[in-house]
Design a protein around this motif. Structure first.
Motif, PDB file in Angstrom:
ATOM      1  N   ALA A 145      57.619   3.860   0.976  1.00 38.91           N
ATOM      2  CA  ALA A 145      58.376   3.990  -0.277  1.00 38.91           C
ATOM      3  C   ALA A 145      57.495   4.483  -1.412  1.00 38.91           C
ATOM      4  O   ALA A 145      57.999   5.055  -2.385  1.00 38.91           O
ATOM      5  CB  ALA A 145      59.000   2.644  -0.630  1.00 38.91           C
ATOM      6  N   ASN A 171      62.730   5.966   3.643  1.00 39.21           N
ATOM      7  CA  ASN A 171      61.697   4.952   3.452  1.00 39.21           C
ATOM      8  C   ASN A 171      61.682   3.964   4.619  1.00 39.21           C
ATOM      9  O   ASN A 171      62.724   3.658   5.203  1.00 39.21           O
ATOM     10  CB  ASN A 171      61.921   4.203   2.141  1.00 39.21           C
ATOM     11  N   THR A 173      61.276   0.674   4.941  1.00 35.09           N
ATOM     12  CA  THR A 173      62.100  -0.533   4.853  1.00 35.09           C
ATOM     13  C   THR A 173      63.587  -0.184   4.819  1.00 35.09           C
ATOM     14  O   THR A 173      64.415  -0.966   5.296  1.00 35.09           O
ATOM     15  CB  THR A 173      61.719  -1.345   3.610  1.00 35.09           C
ATOM     16  N   THR A 174      63.927   0.977   4.274  1.00 36.81           N
ATOM     17  CA  THR A 174      65.331   1.404   4.274  1.00 36.81           C
ATOM     18  C   THR A 174      65.804   1.669   5.699  1.00 36.81           C
ATOM     19  O   THR A 174      66.937   1.324   6.067  1.00 36.81           O
ATOM     20  CB  THR A 174      65.510   2.662   3.413  1.00 36.81           C
ATOM     21  N   ALA A 177      66.350  -1.591   7.325  1.00 30.54           N
ATOM     22  CA  ALA A 177      67.570  -2.201   6.802  1.00 30.54           C
ATOM     23  C   ALA A 177      68.815  -1.568   7.408  1.00 30.54           C
ATOM     24  O   ALA A 177      69.798  -2.255   7.700  1.00 30.54           O
ATOM     25  CB  ALA A 177      67.597  -2.070   5.277  1.00 30.54           C
ATOM     26  N   SER A 210      61.390  -4.992   0.543  1.00 34.61           N
ATOM     27  CA  SER A 210      62.594  -4.447  -0.076  1.00 34.61           C
ATOM     28  C   SER A 210      63.681  -5.521  -0.095  1.00 34.61           C
ATOM     29  O   SER A 210      63.870  -6.238   0.896  1.00 34.61           O
ATOM     30  CB  SER A 210      63.104  -3.217   0.686  1.00 34.61           C
ATOM     31  N   VAL A 212      67.607  -6.022  -0.182  1.00 31.87           N
ATOM     32  CA  VAL A 212      68.758  -5.214   0.207  1.00 31.87           C
ATOM     33  C   VAL A 212      70.029  -6.048   0.094  1.00 31.87           C
ATOM     34  O   VAL A 212      70.063  -7.206   0.530  1.00 31.87           O
ATOM     35  CB  VAL A 212      68.605  -4.686   1.654  1.00 31.87           C
ATOM     36  N   ILE A 221      69.666  -0.665  -1.703  1.00 30.67           N
ATOM     37  CA  ILE A 221      68.322  -1.153  -1.990  1.00 30.67           C
ATOM     38  C   ILE A 221      68.273  -1.534  -3.464  1.00 30.67           C
ATOM     39  O   ILE A 221      68.549  -0.714  -4.342  1.00 30.67           O
ATOM     40  CB  ILE A 221      67.265  -0.078  -1.684  1.00 30.67           C
ATOM     41  N   LYS A 222      67.918  -2.770  -3.747  1.00 25.90           N
ATOM     42  CA  LYS A 222      67.884  -3.256  -5.129  1.00 25.90           C
ATOM     43  C   LYS A 222      66.477  -3.282  -5.712  1.00 25.90           C
ATOM     44  O   LYS A 222      66.309  -3.233  -6.929  1.00 25.90           O
ATOM     45  CB  LYS A 222      68.500  -4.661  -5.206  1.00 25.90           C
ATOM     46  N   THR A 224      62.070  -2.475  -4.450  1.00 27.57           N
ATOM     47  CA  THR A 224      61.043  -2.270  -3.428  1.00 27.57           C
ATOM     48  C   THR A 224      59.673  -2.334  -4.087  1.00 27.57           C
ATOM     49  O   THR A 224      59.467  -1.751  -5.163  1.00 27.57           O
ATOM     50  CB  THR A 224      61.208  -0.909  -2.728  1.00 27.57           C
ATOM     51  N   ASP A 394      69.570   4.293  -1.546  1.00 24.37           N
ATOM     52  CA  ASP A 394      68.158   4.028  -1.798  1.00 24.37           C
ATOM     53  C   ASP A 394      67.878   4.233  -3.284  1.00 24.37           C
ATOM     54  O   ASP A 394      68.758   4.664  -4.033  1.00 24.37           O
ATOM     55  CB  ASP A 394      67.279   4.940  -0.948  1.00 24.37           C
TER      56      ASP A 394
END
Length: 774
Positions: A145, A171, A173-174, A177, A210, A212, A221-222, A224, A394
């Motif tokens: 990220a 990303n 972590t995205t 998720a 992250s 989420v 995604i809120k 990161t 994202d």
């Protein structure tokens, strides 16, 4: 068409493929589910992936690792100097970019990090194609990220050089998720409270968290946060540094002076760390490490945790930052999902669990979760698969601003504006409006350089807007609108430009648009001209023009008139409200100045990515190196075939072919075999593919008559056996046919006998009855 997801890692690269039954992680040529992210160079060819790992210790100066950390970086970046500790090949400056200087095909060569990544992707492409038996074109690849615009462009260029179409950079972590959420059938509905999951990803070189939010069919995604220097290799280095001091005192050797010894200790340390994840202590034994000295050590888990305490003390920082960015607390988190190979260290799991105060979840495969998420993303974007709809929102990691020169006709104009803020949804499009009479330039840059990795240049790109001139009618400003977009890769571009003109039209005012008492909106600010999906910004401050309110005498019907201060540069919307007290009049209308698109504005862009000519040149060079590698592999294969044929033919002369060759033929063939073998291990060790093929044909021609006689005998025996089997089969069929006919005859005879018996019973006299008298 293939659907491929690539988890491009610092240590290993994992590839997942979407198929009809789901997502599979493919294996490489040695059946491993992860391919080393290494590129090596030799006197004949390149070594990629597993081949590079095999020859790494013996070819340290020509083997490059940490490609993910080098992509898109400047040689002067302090982070690059840190990477030199983990990269055995010397890093050099190539036109401002970091690259490696190696010996390839007997001469010194320099390759940029972009080229090195393209080489690894070429190997991934070949390995995947061999496994799935399909050509590989479309891929989705993961990135950290914290990657900036220049790093993302470098990977896009590398993929194109390797002949791949990159559908999305996602990303890490995205991706994890997405892989977590797309298979969940119990996510809350749109009108319910979202499920909040914290994804903690600890890889080989970095650490990310992250936050989420999930709802049915979507994730957002809120927040990161990352630590770029926290990962498995940092834990390994702590042990290596400890062992270096121990070996100096115990064995009087300093491994830091011997690169090969350091590499061997690092490899042994990685295994030791894995053992300590499941055991309280682990041994280390390396034979002839240095100066013919064997070394031994024993490390307990407590000692290991003491060594890495400076790292463990930083575990909470990304977690706190991610929660702060998401504007949430620990209590708001429903699930804490752990991924990444580095997360197996018990001390890390304990710290993360203690921070959140709830049990950790391990529902995802820690090593393959990101690759699987990339494959799902590729399937969603590809027309080949029909996938359950799942939206991914994202966010932008760094704020971006635009700057420009002040227009001479607007002295009080601002010269910069933050257009994309940190946390904005990605992808995102915004319209910038300028009032100009001549062509102009604007630059995009990150507005907080201190947040960027290392000493990354905050400059993103320069965009020149052409074709701007005063309007023909009034020699007035041209209204120029530019569409700026951070696309699905996280890359910024000014995609298009056009100019508009104001036209006055009259439109009806609907009842629900009437102003309430006291709600007097005088004019619309040029900086809030927006729609739900596209935000609009104007760069200039408009010359002063203010409407005024004309009050009405007491007792008259309520009536407002808005007037513009007379000004030839007016940009305001004029609104005229009709009388409201006469119901017999025409419907209320208003005159509105609407902007109508009139034409396009050419835009020339300058950014950090490769231009078309440079990209084409590197693509051709990569293709030629791929062909060179293929030729070397084919040559080696023909050499092995020749060697195998020599040994097989020699053995068969005394076995299968013994009765089919005369003594003279045997002697002649053996002599030729001995000569070919001597040539192969002498001057023929480095021959061409054509020579190996020619040598093979000579041997086959010499042994041909003997092989033919053997073949004819084997073929005659096979035909005789086949004829015998056919005769036996025919005889068996005849017996079965005879048995069938006999059975039918017996059945028919039994039927006749049964009929005769029935007729006999019917013709027989009745037996007398004896009855009791009353």
């Amino acid at each position: 068409m293939s659907v491929v997801g690539v988890d491009f890692g610092t240590l290993n690269t994992v590839v997942a493929v979407a198929r009809n039954r789901g997502v599979d992680v493919i294996t490489n040529e040695v059946s491993n589910r992860a391919t080393p992210s290494l590129v090596g160079f030799g006197p004949k060819c390149r070594y990629l992936g597993e081949a590079a790992k095999t020859q790494e210790i013996s070819n340290l100066k020509n083997t490059v690792s940490s490609l993910k950390r080098l992509a898109g970086r400047s040689f002067k970046d302090p982070d690059v100097q840190i990477e030199q500790q983990f990269v055995s090949a010397p890093l050099v400056d190539i036109n401002g970019q970091v690259g490696a200087e190696v010996s390839y095909l007997g001469k010194k060569e320099r390759f940029t990090a972009t080229q090195l990544v393209a080489m690894l992707l070429s190997k991934i492409k070949q390995t995947t194609a061999n496994e799935i038996k399909l050509p590989v074109s479309d891929i989705v690849m993961s990135v950290p990220a914290w990657y900036t615009d220049v790093q993302r462009r470098a990977l896009i260029d590398a993929a194109e050089i390797a002949g791949l179409k990159l559908l999305r950079l996602i990303n890490d972590t995205t991706a994890a998720a997405l892989g977590y959420g797309i298979t969940k059938l119990d996510l809350p509905a749109a009108d319910e409270k979202p499920r909040r999951v914290a994804f903690v990803d600890i890889g080989h070189s970095d650490y990310a968290c992250s936050i989420v939010e999930y709802k049915k069919g979507e994730l957002a995604i809120k927040g990161t946060a990352c630590d770029r220097h926290f990962g498995g290799r940092n834990f390994d280095k702590a042990i290596v540094d400890h062992l270096q001091k121990e070996f100096i005192g115990k064995y009087k050797i300093d491994i830091s002076t011997n690169p090969k010894a350091m590499t061997r200790v690092a490899a042994a340390t990685e295994k030791l760390k894995k053992i300590l994840s499941a055991n309280q202590q682990a041994p280390l034994n390396i034979e002839s490490l240095m100066n013919d000295i064997d070394v031994r050590a024993m490390i307990t888990r407590q000692e290991f945790e003491a060594m890495v305490e400076p790292l463990l003390s930083r575990v909470h920082i990304p977690l706190e930052q991610a929660l702060a960015d998401a504007k949430l607390t620990k209590d708001d988190i429903d699930v804490v999902e752990i991924v990444g190979g580095g997360s197996r260290v018990p001390a890390i799991k304990d710290r993360v669990q203690a921070f959140f105060g709830k049990p950790l979840s391990f529902t995802l495969n820690q090593d393959e979760a990101v690759a699987r998420g990339c494959a799902f993303s590729c399937a969603i974007l590809s027309p080949v698969f029909k996938v359950r709809d799942f939206a991914v929102q994202d966010i932008i990691s760094y704020p971006i601003e635009f700057a420009w020169e002040k227009a001479p006709d607007i002295p009080d104009e601002d010269t910069s504006l933050v257009v994309f803020n940190k946390g904005n949804i990605m992808p995102s499009t915004k319209i910038l409006t300028f009032y100009r009479k001549q062509p102009f330039d604007l630059e995009a840059r990150y507005c907080k350089p201190e947040d960027l990795p290392g000493k990354t240049n905050p400059w993103i790109g320069r965009f020149s807007v052409k074709g701007v001139k005063p309007t023909a009618a009034q020699d007035d400003f041209m209204i120029c609108k530019l569409k700026a977009r951070v696309n699905i890769h996280g890359v910024l571009n000014v995609e298009s430009g056009y100019y508009v003109e104001d036209q006055e039209v009259e439109e009806e005012i609907k009842d629900d648009e009437e102003k309430k008492d006291g709600d007097v909106s005088v004019y619309k600010s040029p900086f809030v001209e927006s729609s739900p999906s596209i935000e609009h910004f104007e760069s200039s401050s408009i010359p002063a023009k203010r409407p005024r309110l004309d009050p009405q005498p007491s007792g008259e019907a309520s009536r407002f008139h808005f007037y513009d201060v007379p000004d030839e540069n007016s940009r305001l919307t004029t609104i005229k409200a009709m009388d409201t007290d006469n119901k017999d009049e025409k419907p209320k209308t208003r005159k509105v100045k609407k902007q109508v698109r009139k034409g396009e504005l050419p835009i020339s862009a300058g950014h950090t990515g490769l231009d078309v000519d440079a990209k084409n040149s590197l693509t051709e060079k990569e293709a030629s190196m791929v062909m060179e590698d293929k030729l070397v592999a084919d040559t080696e294969e023909k050499k092995n075939e020749l060697e195998t044929y020599i040994y097989e033919l020699r053995n068969k002369l005394d076995d299968q072919y013994a009765e089919f060759a005369s003594d003279e033929e045997k002697a002649k063939i053996r002599s030729k075999l001995d000569a070919s073998e001597d040539w192969l291990y002498d001057e023929g060790d480095d021959a061409t593919k054509a020579i190996y093929i020619a040598k093979m044909e000579e041997l086959r021609a010499l042994a041909g008559p003997v092989v033919q006689r053997h073949f004819e005998k084997v073929e005659a025996e096979r035909q005789a056996l086949q004829a015998k089997l056919e005769q036996e089969a025919a005889a068996k069929r005849a017996q079965e046919e005879a048995a069938r006919k006999a059975a039918e005859s017996d059945k028919a005879a039994q039927g006749e006998n049964a009929k005769d018996e029935e007729m006999t019973d019917a013709d027989a006299p009745q037996q007398p009855k004896v009855e009791e008298a009353d």
